[in-house]
Design a protein around this motif. Structure first.
Motif, short mmCIF file in Angstrom:
data_model
loop_
_atom_site.label_atom_id
_atom_site.label_comp_id
_atom_site.label_asym_id
_atom_site.label_seq_id
_atom_site.Cartn_x
_atom_site.Cartn_y
_atom_site.Cartn_z
N TYR A 141 95.82 -20.20 64.97
CA TYR A 141 96.17 -21.62 64.85
C TYR A 141 95.95 -22.10 63.43
O TYR A 141 94.98 -21.70 62.77
CB TYR A 141 95.33 -22.47 65.81
N SER A 152 100.13 -24.21 66.59
CA SER A 152 99.96 -22.86 67.12
C SER A 152 100.93 -21.93 66.41
O SER A 152 102.14 -22.19 66.37
CB SER A 152 100.24 -22.84 68.63
N ARG A 166 93.77 -21.83 74.75
CA ARG A 166 94.49 -21.46 73.53
C ARG A 166 94.53 -19.96 73.29
O ARG A 166 95.03 -19.50 72.26
CB ARG A 166 93.87 -22.15 72.32
#
Length: 317
Positions: free
Chosen positions: A117, A209, A286
Motif C-alpha cells: 500500500y 492499494s 488488507r
C-alpha cells in the motif's frame, strides 16, 4: 525474450494438467506412510498454514505432513532449490526460479494477491502517479519484485520514475522505522507491517492499494499474484489425490483466516510467525489472502511474469 518466457510459462503453469493425468498408486499395494514436507516463509505465507500446522489434521489416510516455518524467503529458497520441500508457499517470482533451476516445481495456484500500500502524511500525494514526482518515496527491494511492480505501474501511467527519489530499504521493518519516526513521509509498505506502522504514526494515511491500482492499470479482475503455492512435480505425479485434498484444506484454512482474524493470529503466534494477534486482526482486510487455482489465474501469472522479465529477467531466474 518474450517467446522464451512464454515457453517457460507454458510448462510452469501446468500443474493441473500434470496432476489430472497422473496415475494413482494401486489401491491393493501396501505402502509405507508418506511423509509430506510443506514449507513457507515468515509473514503472510506462513499465516495461511499456521492453523494446519498447529492442529495437523489428517489430510489423507497414509500421509503425514511436516510443516516448516523459515525466517526468510531466502532460507525457504534454499530448501526449494535442494528440492527438500514437496509443497511450498513462495513469492511468485520464486516459483519461476524454482522451475528454471530444478524443472521439478509447478504452480498450483496463488494464495495471496498484492498486499502493498502507498502511505503518506503528505496531502499532495494522491496515488501511484505524477503526484510522486519530486518526492522521496520509501520502498523495499531495489530491482526486485516490489520495486518492479511500482516501476511498471508508473510506466503505464506515463510517469518517468527517474524524477522520483526512491529510498530503498532491504527489509520492511527498516522502512517502517523510517516512516514511523517521520524520516520519510511517503512509502510503499506491505501488510502486516503496515498495520503495525499505522499504530506508531497517526499522521500517515493509506492512499492507495498497489493491487487495486494494478487491477485498474492492467485490467485484471484479481490484480497480481504475490504469494504462490508450488508443488514438486514428481510428488504430484505420484500423489495427485493428496495434493487435491491438501489444496482443499488450505483453501478452507484461508477462508477461516478471513472470517476469524483474531483466532488466526493466535495460531500464527503459536506457529512462530513474527506478528502479534492484535496486529493481524487489524491487517486481515488488507492482506488479500485468497486461494485462486492456476486454471483461474494463468493469465495473471503470464502478464505478471512478462512484466517482471521486461524490467529484470534475473528476478525469474
Amino acid at each position: 525474450m518474450k517467446k522464451i518466457v512464454t515457453i517457460v510459462l507454458s510448462s510452469l503453469l501446468s500443474l493441473s494438467l500434470l496432476a489430472g493425468c497422473s496415475n494413482t498408486n494401486n489401491q491393493d499395494e501396501v505402502k509405507k506412510e508418506v511423509v509430506v514436507k510443506v514449507g513457507a516463509p515468515d509473514g503472510l505465507p506462513a499465516i495461511t498454514i499456521a492453523k494446519l500446522a498447529q492442529e495437523n489434521p489428517e489430510i489423507k489416510e497414509g500421509y503425514k505432513v511436516e510443516y516448516t516455518l523459515e525466517a526468510t524467503s531466502d532460507a525457504l529458497s534454499t530448501d526449494v532449490m535442494k528440492e527438500g520441500l514437496d509443497i511450498a508457499i513462495v513469492p511468485s517470482n520464486m516459483a519461476a526460479i524454482a522451475f528454471n533451476k530444478t524443472s521439478n516445481y509447478q504452480i498450483a495456484g496463488t494464495i495471496g494477491r498484492g498486499s502493498f500500500y502507498l502511505v503518506s502524511s503528505d496531502e499532495s500525494v494522491t496515488g501511484i502517479d505524477s503526484s510522486l514526482v519530486g518526492k522521496e518515496v520509501g520502498n523495499i527491494g531495489k530491482g526486485l519484485t516490489p520495486d518492479i511492480t511500482i516501476q511498471a505501474l508508473l510506466k503505464e501511467e506515463g510517469v518517468d520514475s527517474s524524477n522520483i527519489n526512491f529510498n530503498y530499504s532491504n527489509e520492511a521493518s527498516d522502512l517502517v522505522s523510517l516512516l514511523a519516526t517521520g524520516k520519510l513521509s511517503t512509502g510503499i509498505v506491505p501488510e502486516p507491517a503496515l498495520s503495525g506502522l499505522l499504530t506508531k504514526n497517526e499522521n500517515l494515511k493509506v492512499i492507495e492499494s498497489v493491487n487495486d491500482t494494478w487491477k485498474d492499470v492492467f485490467n485484471t479482475e484479481d490484480g497480481y499474484p504475490q504469494s504462490t503455492l508450488i508443488v514438486k512435480s514428481s510428488f504430484a505425479k505420484e500423489n495427485s489425490d493428496f495434493v487435491d485434498e491438501f489444496i482443499n484444506s488450505l483453501e478452507e484454512n484461508i477462508n477461516y483466516i478471513n472470517s476469524n482474524p483474531e483466532e488466526s493470529g493466535k495460531f500464527a503466534e503459536e506457529f512462530g510467525v513474527n506478528i502479534k494477534s492484535p496486529i493481524l486482526k487489524k491487517a486481515i482486510e488488507r492482506t488479500n489472502l485468497k486461494y485462486i487455482s492456476i486454471e483461474d489465474s494463468k493469465t495473471d501469472y503470464d502478464n505478471y511474469f512478462n512484466t517482471l522479465s521486461s524490467f529484470n529477467p534475473k528476478v525469474l531466474g
